[in-house]
Enzyme design. Sequence first.
Site, PDB file in Angstrom:
ATOM      1  N   ASP A  85      34.816  30.626  36.582  1.00 16.45           N
ATOM      2  CA  ASP A  85      34.264  31.990  36.966  1.00 16.45           C
ATOM      3  C   ASP A  85      34.857  32.310  38.516  1.00 16.45           C
ATOM      4  O   ASP A  85      35.628  31.546  39.043  1.00 16.45           O
ATOM      5  CB  ASP A  85      32.778  31.838  37.016  1.00 16.45           C
ATOM      6  CG  ASP A  85      32.143  33.216  36.684  1.00 16.45           C
ATOM      7  OD1 ASP A  85      32.668  34.172  36.739  1.00 16.45           O
ATOM      8  OD2 ASP A  85      30.982  33.080  36.334  1.00 16.45           O
ATOM      9  N   GLU A  91      37.938  36.088  35.989  1.00 17.90           N
ATOM     10  CA  GLU A  91      37.868  36.837  36.968  1.00 17.90           C
ATOM     11  C   GLU A  91      37.684  38.276  36.766  1.00 17.90           C
ATOM     12  O   GLU A  91      37.872  39.253  37.690  1.00 17.90           O
ATOM     13  CB  GLU A  91      39.018  36.570  37.760  1.00 17.90           C
ATOM     14  CG  GLU A  91      40.439  36.806  37.569  1.00 17.90           C
ATOM     15  CD  GLU A  91      40.687  38.246  37.675  1.00 17.90           C
ATOM     16  OE1 GLU A  91      40.699  38.881  36.706  1.00 17.90           O
ATOM     17  OE2 GLU A  91      41.072  38.883  39.042  1.00 17.90           O
ATOM     18  N   ASP A 100      30.893  41.611  32.956  1.00 15.38           N
ATOM     19  CA  ASP A 100      30.196  41.193  31.874  1.00 15.38           C
ATOM     20  C   ASP A 100      29.516  42.326  30.636  1.00 15.38           C
ATOM     21  O   ASP A 100      29.451  43.299  30.872  1.00 15.38           O
ATOM     22  CB  ASP A 100      28.766  40.690  32.226  1.00 15.38           C
ATOM     23  CG  ASP A 100      29.235  39.452  33.149  1.00 15.38           C
ATOM     24  OD1 ASP A 100      30.325  39.092  33.242  1.00 15.38           O
ATOM     25  OD2 ASP A 100      28.330  38.821  33.750  1.00 15.38           O
TER      26      ASP A 100
HETATM   27  C1  GLA Z   1      29.519  35.760  35.613  1.00 12.32           C
HETATM   28  C2  GLA Z   1      30.260  35.663  34.098  1.00 12.32           C
HETATM   29  C3  GLA Z   1      29.294  35.358  33.185  1.00 12.32           C
HETATM   30  C4  GLA Z   1      28.415  34.360  33.274  1.00 12.32           C
HETATM   31  C5  GLA Z   1      27.672  34.239  34.543  1.00 12.32           C
HETATM   32  C6  GLA Z   1      27.032  33.128  34.843  1.00 12.32           C
HETATM   33  O1  GLA Z   1      28.630  36.965  35.647  1.00 12.32           O
HETATM   34  O2  GLA Z   1      30.945  36.697  34.198  1.00 12.32           O
HETATM   35  O3  GLA Z   1      29.979  35.279  31.787  1.00 12.32           O
HETATM   36  O4  GLA Z   1      29.313  33.093  33.130  1.00 12.32           O
HETATM   37  O5  GLA Z   1      28.522  34.690  35.657  1.00 12.32           O
HETATM   38  O6  GLA Z   1      26.292  33.147  36.148  1.00 12.32           O
END
Ligand code: GLA
Length: 359
Positions: free
Chosen positions: A118, A151, A173
Amino acid sequence: MGWNSWNRFACHVNEALIRSAADAMVSSGMRDAGYSYIVIDDCWQGERDAKGFMAPDAKKFPSGMKVLADYVHAKGLKFGIYSDAGTKTCGGFPGSHGYETQDAQRYAEWGVDYLKYDWCNTDKQDAPSSYLTMSKALQASGRPIVFSLCEWGNTKPWLWAQNIGNLWRNTGDIADRWDGMDPNGYSMGLLKIVDMQAGLEAYAGPGHWNDPDMLEVGNGGMTDNEYRAHFSLWAMFAAPLIAGNDLAAMSPATRDILLNKEVIAVDQDSLGVAASRVWKDGDAEVWVRPLKGGGRAVVLLNRGLTPREIGVSWEQLRYPDHLVAKLRDLWLHKETGTATARTSAVVAGHAVVMLTISP
Ligand code: GLA
């Protein structure tokens, strides 16, 4: 193809959950349909020792990661884990910045097969070099580990990550909704993510894939038709199919979606070419994916609420008009005849029709 804990369980991960996900992956038939990675997302971490080596939170993972990985492997599955290129993960746990070598070594010792990496708390770090550092550490670990870059598309990883990782997120996300933004202000509905895929198809190919984020199928925020559209489109994008629901408590409808072998076959087609959006008129869209052997997978997408007839021309498929082609509906699981020059179907609101068209 696999499963990841985040979309359904967020930070509530522990050993019992991961074991039960692995059990359900097998008993549901998902393993035999091609799903193999069981990935623990954020919040598994404990603390580093004096030498900088990481351990899991002993309350959540009392047997340790090696024992858990062995359990997953014994089921014929693969084991994945999560870290972050910065000082801390998005959940505030220790990140890998400055500890890439120790982390990669430890993952290899545990039997990790997949790392999601991440991008939180990276301050002024440079994305390509940060991901390259971990890529090299994984390679030096002596164990083949799939490297999943997360990223969020910030620095267009499709332009630089081909030789660094195997898949890269190209959006923020996903949220369990058809469109718009989640009230949290950062995660986004399906159609927003779909729109961000158009134009990126050229960057996907064997060994290096676009990742439009994990599946929400079965998490309750969308209708079954919307989830069928989600699964169909991800297959068109040649995206990783990483289930994100509670595998141990799936409805029959959810299982039928995740186990649609005809749609999975499109996703996994060995030509490895992702779909292009060849037509759009308001809420109606046509996506086309060339398949090995000369056929095409086609998704007719109705983004709106009103049923609508949507067609695809042979010109859009790059076929000559006179070509006679067989049609197969991948959700009805049946041949629907032959056509020349053009075919169309009435598509329900918030739904797709998914076809293969084969000369
Ligand atoms: C980010 C990532 C997610 C998940 C969360 C975990 O938002 O994009 O897919 O892994 O972190 O904290």
